[in-house]
Design an enzyme around this catalytic site. Structure first.
Site, mmCIF file in Angstrom:
data_model
loop_
_atom_site.group_PDB
_atom_site.id
_atom_site.type_symbol
_atom_site.label_atom_id
_atom_site.label_comp_id
_atom_site.label_asym_id
_atom_site.label_seq_id
_atom_site.Cartn_x
_atom_site.Cartn_y
_atom_site.Cartn_z
ATOM 1 N N PRO A 12 0.777 -1.169 -0.032
ATOM 2 C CG PRO A 12 -0.053 -0.977 2.150
ATOM 3 C CD PRO A 12 0.561 -2.149 1.268
ATOM 4 C CG ASN A 13 -0.317 4.172 1.383
ATOM 5 O OD1 ASN A 13 -1.293 4.885 0.969
ATOM 6 N ND2 ASN A 13 -0.008 3.695 2.561
ATOM 7 N NE ARG A 20 4.252 6.487 1.488
ATOM 8 C CZ ARG A 20 4.425 5.291 2.003
ATOM 9 N NH1 ARG A 20 4.576 4.350 1.297
ATOM 10 N NH2 ARG A 20 4.133 4.974 3.319
ATOM 11 C CE1 TYR A 25 9.062 4.938 2.598
ATOM 12 C CE2 TYR A 25 7.494 6.786 2.622
ATOM 13 C CZ TYR A 25 8.160 5.616 3.314
ATOM 14 O OH TYR A 25 7.500 5.282 4.373
ATOM 15 C CG ASN A 76 8.502 -2.070 0.097
ATOM 16 O OD1 ASN A 76 7.947 -2.207 1.197
ATOM 17 N ND2 ASN A 76 9.073 -0.734 -0.292
ATOM 18 C CB ALA A 79 1.724 0.085 6.336
ATOM 19 C CD GLU A 103 10.803 -7.148 5.796
ATOM 20 O OE1 GLU A 103 11.218 -8.490 6.087
ATOM 21 O OE2 GLU A 103 10.416 -6.159 6.373
ATOM 22 C CG HIS A 105 11.332 -2.468 4.133
ATOM 23 N ND1 HIS A 105 10.009 -2.248 4.058
ATOM 24 C CD2 HIS A 105 11.719 -3.485 4.785
ATOM 25 C CE1 HIS A 105 9.662 -3.333 4.823
ATOM 26 N NE2 HIS A 105 10.459 -4.052 5.101
ATOM 27 N NE ARG A 112 10.628 6.134 8.236
ATOM 28 C CZ ARG A 112 9.487 6.091 7.260
ATOM 29 N NH1 ARG A 112 9.689 4.987 6.398
ATOM 30 N NH2 ARG A 112 8.541 6.714 7.101
HETATM 31 C C1 DQA Z 1 8.373 1.043 3.671
HETATM 32 C C2 DQA Z 1 8.704 1.167 5.062
HETATM 33 C C3 DQA Z 1 7.172 0.948 5.550
HETATM 34 O O1 DQA Z 1 7.113 1.267 7.112
HETATM 35 C C4 DQA Z 1 6.204 2.035 4.978
HETATM 36 O O2 DQA Z 1 4.843 1.739 5.892
HETATM 37 C C5 DQA Z 1 6.116 2.098 3.869
HETATM 38 C C6 DQA Z 1 7.327 1.830 2.900
HETATM 39 C C7 DQA Z 1 9.582 1.313 2.636
HETATM 40 O O3 DQA Z 1 9.668 0.884 1.530
HETATM 41 O O4 DQA Z 1 10.594 2.242 3.215
HETATM 42 O O5 DQA Z 1 4.927 2.174 3.071
HETATM 43 O O6 DQA Z 1 8.010 -0.574 3.290
#
Ligand code: DQA
Length: 153
Positions: A12-13, A20, A25, A76, A79, A103, A105, A112
């Site tokens: 998501p997002n 964003r 990011y 990825n 959240a 995994e 990120h 963070r």
């Molecule tokens: C994320 C880190 C997560 O904590 C966050 O909710 C994201 C992006 C990253 O790629 O740094 O949506 O996965």
């Protein structure tokens, strides 16, 4: 020989990358990430499936699809990383089927907010790459290309 299949899945997002929180990011859009992963996949001889969703059930369905194809997964979880046991259980299917799950990120969640320090996915992943911006995806592909697949259980 059929090229090695890899599902690159984003949660998501992440469809909002570019606008964003660019200070966290970066300024690359998800389309930019897709293009750079696709061109690296061609160099590495990998066949990519690149997808993004905001929907947990859809993401889990795609992981099941990867399991059925015995494809490796670069995920990825966004959240969902921090609380989705359903996603974790789906990820466990990948590694227990003898494929790999990386995994990834963009940011380094460990540096963070406290709630981001927990990953419920990390414990069932083959490994984790975090903190390298969009390059985290490329590094994950290189890790898959460099390290062999475990012997079939
Ligand atoms: C994320 C880190 C997560 O904590 C966050 O909710 C994201 C992006 C990253 O790629 O740094 O949506 O996965």
């Amino acid at each position: 020989m059929t090229p090695h299949r890899v599902f690159v899945l984003s949660g998501p997002n992440l469809g909002r990358l570019g606008t964003r929180e660019p200070e966290v990011y970066g300024s690359a859009t998800l389309e930019d990430v897709a293009a750079s992963t696709q061109s690296q996949a061609e160099e590495l001889g990998l066949s990519l499936e690149f997808r993004q969703t905001d929907d947990e059930a859809e993401l889990i369905g795609w992981i099941h699809e990867a399991v059925d194809e015995r494809a490796d997964v670069i995920l990825n979880p966004a959240a969902f990383t921090h609380y989705s046991y359903a996603l974790r259980d789906a990820c466990a299917l990948v590694t227990s089927a003898g494929a790999r799950l990386v995994e990834v990120h963009l940011s380094n969640p460990a540096a963070r907010e406290e709630f981001r320090h927990t990953s419920v996915v990390g414990g069932v992943a083959t490994g984790t790459i975090a903190g390298f911006g969009a390059d985290s995806y490329l590094l994950a592909m290189q890790a898959l290309a460099l390290s062999g697949r475990p012997a079939t259980p």
